[in-house]
Write a protein that holds these residues in place. Structure first.
Motif, PDB file in Angstrom:
ATOM      1  N   GLY A  87      58.355  84.597  58.622  1.00 54.15           N
ATOM      2  CA  GLY A  87      59.500  84.972  57.810  1.00 54.15           C
ATOM      3  C   GLY A  87      60.478  85.809  58.615  1.00 54.15           C
ATOM      4  N   VAL A  88      61.751  85.686  58.306  1.00 56.14           N
ATOM      5  CA  VAL A  88      62.796  86.427  59.017  1.00 56.14           C
ATOM      6  C   VAL A  88      63.707  87.103  58.002  1.00 56.14           C
ATOM      7  N   LEU A  89      63.824  88.411  58.113  1.00 61.73           N
ATOM      8  CA  LEU A  89      64.722  89.198  57.272  1.00 61.73           C
ATOM      9  C   LEU A  89      65.747  89.867  58.176  1.00 61.73           C
ATOM     10  N   VAL A  90      67.000  89.500  58.017  1.00 61.31           N
ATOM     11  CA  VAL A  90      68.077  90.050  58.839  1.00 61.31           C
ATOM     12  C   VAL A  90      68.761  91.177  58.078  1.00 61.31           C
ATOM     13  N   LEU A  91      69.002  92.270  58.783  1.00 62.55           N
ATOM     14  CA  LEU A  91      69.732  93.406  58.222  1.00 62.55           C
ATOM     15  C   LEU A  91      71.099  93.474  58.870  1.00 62.55           C
ATOM     16  N   SER A  92      72.121  93.730  58.073  1.00 58.31           N
ATOM     17  CA  SER A  92      73.481  93.795  58.598  1.00 58.31           C
ATOM     18  C   SER A  92      74.265  94.895  57.894  1.00 58.31           C
ATOM     19  N   GLN A  93      75.233  95.448  58.595  1.00 57.77           N
ATOM     20  CA  GLN A  93      76.103  96.442  57.973  1.00 57.77           C
ATOM     21  C   GLN A  93      77.150  95.771  57.101  1.00 57.77           C
ATOM     22  N   PHE A  94      77.446  94.508  57.370  1.00 56.22           N
ATOM     23  CA  PHE A  94      78.515  93.809  56.666  1.00 56.22           C
ATOM     24  C   PHE A  94      78.002  92.505  56.086  1.00 56.22           C
ATOM     25  N   CYS A  95      78.565  92.118  54.971  1.00 54.89           N
ATOM     26  CA  CYS A  95      78.238  90.833  54.375  1.00 54.89           C
ATOM     27  C   CYS A  95      79.027  89.749  55.109  1.00 54.89           C
ATOM     28  N   GLU A  96      78.336  88.918  55.846  1.00 52.12           N
ATOM     29  CA  GLU A  96      78.964  87.837  56.611  1.00 52.12           C
ATOM     30  C   GLU A  96      78.365  86.514  56.151  1.00 52.12           C
ATOM     31  N   PRO A  97      79.008  85.825  55.205  1.00 55.43           N
ATOM     32  CA  PRO A  97      78.455  84.558  54.704  1.00 55.43           C
ATOM     33  C   PRO A  97      78.153  83.547  55.804  1.00 55.43           C
ATOM     34  N   ALA A  98      78.939  83.534  56.870  1.00 56.73           N
ATOM     35  CA  ALA A  98      78.687  82.581  57.962  1.00 56.73           C
ATOM     36  C   ALA A  98      77.340  82.864  58.613  1.00 56.73           C
ATOM     37  N   TYR A  99      76.975  84.148  58.763  1.00 55.19           N
ATOM     38  CA  TYR A  99      75.675  84.491  59.339  1.00 55.19           C
ATOM     39  C   TYR A  99      74.552  83.965  58.453  1.00 55.19           C
ATOM     40  N   VAL A 100      74.726  84.142  57.152  1.00 55.17           N
ATOM     41  CA  VAL A 100      73.705  83.681  56.204  1.00 55.17           C
ATOM     42  C   VAL A 100      73.521  82.168  56.331  1.00 55.17           C
ATOM     43  N   MET A 101      74.626  81.447  56.371  1.00 55.64           N
ATOM     44  CA  MET A 101      74.550  79.987  56.468  1.00 55.64           C
ATOM     45  C   MET A 101      73.921  79.553  57.782  1.00 55.64           C
ATOM     46  N   ASP A 102      74.258  80.232  58.876  1.00 59.26           N
ATOM     47  CA  ASP A 102      73.659  79.896  60.168  1.00 59.26           C
ATOM     48  C   ASP A 102      72.151  80.121  60.139  1.00 59.26           C
ATOM     49  N   LEU A 103      71.732  81.203  59.545  1.00 57.77           N
ATOM     50  CA  LEU A 103      70.317  81.543  59.495  1.00 57.77           C
ATOM     51  C   LEU A 103      69.539  80.630  58.566  1.00 57.77           C
ATOM     52  N   VAL A 104      70.064  80.412  57.380  1.00 58.57           N
ATOM     53  CA  VAL A 104      69.358  79.625  56.377  1.00 58.57           C
ATOM     54  C   VAL A 104      69.317  78.157  56.760  1.00 58.57           C
ATOM     55  N   GLY A 105      70.442  77.624  57.195  1.00 56.55           N
ATOM     56  CA  GLY A 105      70.494  76.202  57.525  1.00 56.55           C
ATOM     57  C   GLY A 105      70.091  75.375  56.322  1.00 56.55           C
ATOM     58  N   GLU A 106      69.199  74.447  56.530  1.00 58.40           N
ATOM     59  CA  GLU A 106      68.737  73.584  55.443  1.00 58.40           C
ATOM     60  C   GLU A 106      67.399  74.036  54.866  1.00 58.40           C
ATOM     61  N   HIS A 107      66.866  75.153  55.367  1.00 59.59           N
ATOM     62  CA  HIS A 107      65.544  75.606  54.938  1.00 59.59           C
ATOM     63  C   HIS A 107      65.578  77.086  54.561  1.00 59.59           C
ATOM     64  N   PRO A 108      65.800  77.408  53.281  1.00 60.17           N
ATOM     65  CA  PRO A 108      65.881  78.813  52.868  1.00 60.17           C
ATOM     66  C   PRO A 108      64.523  79.506  52.738  1.00 60.17           C
ATOM     67  N   GLU A 109      63.447  78.782  52.938  1.00 56.56           N
ATOM     68  CA  GLU A 109      62.123  79.372  52.778  1.00 56.56           C
ATOM     69  C   GLU A 109      61.862  80.410  53.872  1.00 56.56           C
ATOM     70  N   GLY A 110      61.382  81.571  53.445  1.00 51.84           N
ATOM     71  CA  GLY A 110      61.018  82.615  54.396  1.00 51.84           C
ATOM     72  C   GLY A 110      62.203  83.254  55.089  1.00 51.84           C
ATOM     73  N   ILE A 111      63.332  83.347  54.376  1.00 49.83           N
ATOM     74  CA  ILE A 111      64.555  83.906  54.959  1.00 49.83           C
ATOM     75  C   ILE A 111      65.114  84.999  54.060  1.00 49.83           C
ATOM     76  N   GLY A 112      65.605  86.044  54.690  1.00 56.00           N
ATOM     77  CA  GLY A 112      66.284  87.091  53.954  1.00 56.00           C
ATOM     78  C   GLY A 112      67.466  87.616  54.737  1.00 56.00           C
ATOM     79  N   TYR A 113      68.472  88.070  54.010  1.00 56.45           N
ATOM     80  CA  TYR A 113      69.663  88.682  54.605  1.00 56.45           C
ATOM     81  C   TYR A 113      70.051  89.823  53.682  1.00 56.45           C
ATOM     82  N   LEU A 114      69.908  91.043  54.174  1.00 58.87           N
ATOM     83  CA  LEU A 114      70.207  92.218  53.359  1.00 58.87           C
ATOM     84  C   LEU A 114      71.192  93.123  54.064  1.00 58.87           C
TER      85      LEU A 114
END
Length: 140
Positions: A87-114
């Motif tokens: 599982g991968v949980l990314v922490l960021s100071q800013f909400c960047e939807p592009a980062y979320v989309m790059d990380l999630v791709g086609e498989h949202p399982e085991g992914i977090g962005y906070l």
């Protein structure tokens, strides 16, 4: 749930270049019964440690050394490619939807962005870590 099906504590690797935040996150997780198996302040080292320790979840900052750009995000994406069961949980100071989309791709399982500010709500943060480790998602 802060343990695996085998009863052992969830294993976590933390990648954060800010030493106070890194140690604070480690303390929060340890106090919640998780096992922090490695800590890193550099994205290249984070990827190496995550592949070596094979934790249940990796927590990564977006911007880390060596280039202080999206190095942590790139390390997280490479980890997803090489070890999708972690599982991968990314922490960021800013909400960047592009980062979320790059990380999630086609498989949202085991992914977090906070957002980093969410770490202050300890219960919600630990819940997000355990959900991601169990194959769920945490996006907020």
């Amino acid at each position: 749930m802060t343990s695996t099906d085998t009863g052992r504590p969830l294993r976590v690797v933390i990648g954060e270049d800010d030493v106070l935040l890194r140690e604070g996150v480690a303390r929060i997780l340890t106090d919640a019964g998780l096992e922090v198996v490695a800590r890193s302040g550099d994205a290249d080292d984070l990827l190496k440690r995550a592949l070596a320790y094979r934790p249940d979840v990796v927590i990564a900052d977006v911007q880390m050394p060596p280039q202080f750009q999206e190095d942590g995000l790139r390390a997280a994406m490479e980890l997803r490619r090489r070890a999708p069961q972690i599982g991968v949980l990314v922490l960021s100071q800013f909400c960047e939807p592009a980062y979320v989309m790059d990380l999630v791709g086609e498989h949202p399982e085991g992914i977090g962005y906070l957002l980093k500010e969410r770490v202050g709500d300890v219960t919600a943060f630990v819940d997000a870590v355990t959900r991601v480790a169990a194959g769920g998602s945490a996006l907020n």
